[in-house]
Write a protein that holds these residues in place. Structure first.
Motif, mmCIF file in Angstrom:
data_model
loop_
_atom_site.group_PDB
_atom_site.id
_atom_site.type_symbol
_atom_site.label_atom_id
_atom_site.label_comp_id
_atom_site.label_asym_id
_atom_site.label_seq_id
_atom_site.Cartn_x
_atom_site.Cartn_y
_atom_site.Cartn_z
ATOM 1 N N PRO A 155 1.046 -1.288 0.105
ATOM 2 C CA PRO A 155 0.195 -0.116 -0.066
ATOM 3 C C PRO A 155 1.037 1.106 0.062
ATOM 4 C CG PRO A 155 -0.968 -1.584 1.663
ATOM 5 C CD PRO A 155 0.711 -2.030 1.132
ATOM 6 N N ALA A 156 2.106 1.248 0.526
ATOM 7 C CA ALA A 156 2.816 2.478 0.542
ATOM 8 C C ALA A 156 3.300 2.786 -0.797
ATOM 9 C CB ALA A 156 3.926 2.190 1.558
ATOM 10 N N ALA A 157 3.066 2.109 -1.680
ATOM 11 C CA ALA A 157 3.414 2.354 -3.184
ATOM 12 C C ALA A 157 2.369 2.878 -3.819
ATOM 13 C CB ALA A 157 4.038 1.177 -4.071
ATOM 14 N N TYR A 169 2.455 7.949 1.608
ATOM 15 C CA TYR A 169 1.282 7.263 2.189
ATOM 16 C C TYR A 169 1.472 7.243 3.896
ATOM 17 C CZ TYR A 169 -1.125 2.746 3.540
ATOM 18 O OH TYR A 169 -2.263 2.024 4.018
ATOM 19 N N ALA A 170 0.337 7.420 4.746
ATOM 20 C CA ALA A 170 0.327 7.698 6.039
ATOM 21 C C ALA A 170 -0.298 6.810 6.761
ATOM 22 C CB ALA A 170 -0.123 9.023 6.254
ATOM 23 N N PHE A 171 -1.502 6.286 6.121
ATOM 24 C CA PHE A 171 -2.503 5.280 6.819
ATOM 25 C C PHE A 171 -3.182 4.684 5.744
ATOM 26 C CE2 PHE A 171 -6.798 4.820 8.572
ATOM 27 C CZ PHE A 171 -6.417 3.907 9.781
ATOM 28 N N GLY A 172 -3.577 3.432 6.255
ATOM 29 C CA GLY A 172 -4.766 2.608 5.512
ATOM 30 C C GLY A 172 -4.983 1.203 6.068
ATOM 31 N N ILE A 389 -9.132 1.488 2.623
ATOM 32 C CA ILE A 389 -9.282 3.031 3.135
ATOM 33 C C ILE A 389 -7.891 3.242 2.938
ATOM 34 C CG2 ILE A 389 -9.761 4.448 4.859
ATOM 35 C CD1 ILE A 389 -12.307 2.955 5.521
ATOM 36 N N ARG A 390 -7.431 4.553 2.313
ATOM 37 C CA ARG A 390 -6.141 4.779 2.354
ATOM 38 C C ARG A 390 -6.022 6.556 2.714
ATOM 39 N NH1 ARG A 390 -4.985 1.616 -3.304
ATOM 40 N NH2 ARG A 390 -4.737 -0.211 -2.517
ATOM 41 N N ALA A 391 -4.917 6.757 3.090
ATOM 42 C CA ALA A 391 -4.564 8.184 3.477
ATOM 43 C C ALA A 391 -3.093 8.503 3.172
ATOM 44 C CB ALA A 391 -4.940 8.506 4.960
ATOM 45 N N TRP A 392 -3.045 9.589 2.302
ATOM 46 C CA TRP A 392 -1.754 10.278 2.278
ATOM 47 C C TRP A 392 -1.401 11.487 2.579
ATOM 48 C CZ3 TRP A 392 -4.956 7.624 -1.049
ATOM 49 C CH2 TRP A 392 -4.510 6.539 -1.593
ATOM 50 N N ARG A 393 -0.336 12.095 3.117
ATOM 51 C CA ARG A 393 0.321 13.156 3.144
ATOM 52 C C ARG A 393 0.992 13.912 2.265
ATOM 53 N NH1 ARG A 393 5.152 13.406 4.932
ATOM 54 N NH2 ARG A 393 6.028 11.377 5.717
ATOM 55 N N ARG A 394 1.365 15.191 2.003
ATOM 56 C CA ARG A 394 2.287 15.617 1.220
ATOM 57 C C ARG A 394 3.528 15.556 1.935
ATOM 58 N NH1 ARG A 394 0.516 16.752 -4.000
ATOM 59 N NH2 ARG A 394 -1.338 17.798 -3.930
ATOM 60 N N PRO A 395 4.530 15.357 0.994
ATOM 61 C CA PRO A 395 5.974 14.976 1.581
ATOM 62 C C PRO A 395 6.658 16.603 2.226
ATOM 63 C CG PRO A 395 6.069 15.028 -0.731
ATOM 64 C CD PRO A 395 4.585 15.192 -0.476
#
Length: 395
Positions: A155-157, A169-172, A389-395
């Motif tokens: 999922p991190a990809a 990738y931050a959470f999921g 369900i996935r969540a990302w943040r800006r680097p």
């Protein structure tokens, strides 16, 4: 039939909201997509010349699956096309054309053209195109499909559909196990005024409980069923259902959240994918990536509610998706940024509001039972399915 007003997810003890009256005439629900096994093309009849039908075999492929496309062609007078191809484009306009043929003849007998390919996760559109007389001609209709990451992948990809690659990738949760991971999720929320499980003041008929949240076949199942429960407050409920909140493990202010979901077909249910202020926060802050009232399959509600400069800033939008959300899985996402909130469906930007998150929030998914248009007496249960369900943040 009038559509329900969108109902913000707030504890009943909080101040009343501005009424949002949205009345419109009902439309007939679309029929469910016909399922076909891999390798068998589900054709849509076009009835035009030269394209008689077009389709593909997999309605929602993963990145590891090969998609087979097909077109049936016929022409009253024989014709030869210099080139013919299935034109396939991703959300960024990149070319994935396939099934290319040169010197392709079409006559009075129907002929079938096929092509196949694999695609990275993303949103795609495709159509048939031919080259003759020194120019390309695109044949209607144009259709779309979504490719998701293969099960068991990292999922991190992954990246949000349609929102570029500049994300971390931050959470999921891929829901690939056999039970809900309760280290990530809770079955309570401060949005539910009755001990975190029910909110009848918000036109909800259900008591939400962990027993109705299960994982099987690579998907989370949110089960609403007729079941009588008396809450610790002494209130009786005739339905139970499932709500999950990420507040035990993940809260955020800005970022992108996304879920791939299949919604219920029976009328009377109110599933949603949304955010609500994190525990301890007293300031109302809510983003409804979507709300869906299952009595009307032609509407999704995309909302952003915040308190800004001491006043409620309410932005509610009714979106017509162009598909039946109960017929298949679709991807719903929101980019909650400092300058705006942007709503995506299947990788396509469909709404932007200037409202933006003011505080930390949790991710929620639920299947409420709607008191405004309750299920028919014969309806005993309904399920909302969540692939991930996935969540990302800006680097």
């Amino acid at each position: 039939m009038s559509a329900p007003s969108p109902h913000p997810r707030r504890a009943a003890s909080r101040p009343a909201l501005l009424a949002l009256a949205l009345a419109f005439s009902g439309m007939a629900a679309l029929g469910p997509t016909r399922a076909t096994p891999p390798g068998v093309i589900d054709y849509e009849t076009v009835g035009a010349t030269p394209l008689r039908a077009i389709g593909r075999d997999l309605p929602a492929p993963t990145a590891e699956q090969t998609v087979l496309f097909g077109a049936r062609l016929q022409n009253p007078q024989p014709v030869v096309y210099d080139q013919i191809v299935f034109a396939v484009r991703d959300g960024g306009g990149r070319n994935f054309d396939l099934g290319h043929q040169s010197g392709y003849s079409v006559g009075t007998s129907e002929r079938t053209l096929t092509g196949s390919g694999r695609f990275p996760p993303g949103q795609y559109r495709y159509w048939l195109s031919y080259y003759a007389g020194g120019r390309w001609t695109d044949l209607a209709p144009e259709r779309s499909f979504t490719v998701v990451a293969a099960p068991g992948g990292d999922p991190a990809a992954t990246r949000p559909l349609g929102a570029g690659n500049d994300w971390v990738y931050a959470f999921g949760d891929e829901f690939d196990g056999t039970a809900v991971n309760w280290s990530k999720w809770a079955d309570t929320s401060s949005a539910e005024s009755d001990h975190g499980h029910g909110n009848p003041g918000n036109q909800q008929l259900e008591w939400n409980q962990a027993a109705n949240c299960s994982v099987a076949g690579g998907a989370l199942r949110l089960l609403a069923k007729r079941e009588r429960v008396v809450s610790p407050s002494g209130r009786s409920y005739d339905w139970t259902s499932c709500l999950l909140s990420s507040h035990p493990s993940y809260n955020f202010r800005y970022g992108f959240i996304e879920a791939r979901m299949k919604l219920p077909a029976a009328a009377g249910f109110w599933p949603a994918f949304w955010t609500f202020q994190a525990p301890g926060a007293q300031q109302w802050n809510e983003t409804d990536v979507f709300e869906y009232y299952s009595d009307n399959k032609t509407r999704l509600y995309l909302n952003q509610y915040v308190i800004r400069n001491g006043a409620e800033a309410l932005d509610s939008h009714v979106h017509t998706p162009g598909f039946d959300p109960s017929a298949d899985y679709h991807v719903y996402g929101a980019d909650i940024a400092p300058d705006a909130t942007r709503f995506y469906i299947d990788g396509r930007l469909v709404r932007t509001t200037a409202n933006a998150s003011q505080i930390e929030t949790s991710i929620l998914v639920d299947q409420f039972v709607y008191a405004g248009k309750p299920p028919a007496a014969a309806t005993q249960s309904a399920i909302t399915y969540v692939d991930y369900i996935r969540a990302w943040r800006r680097p």
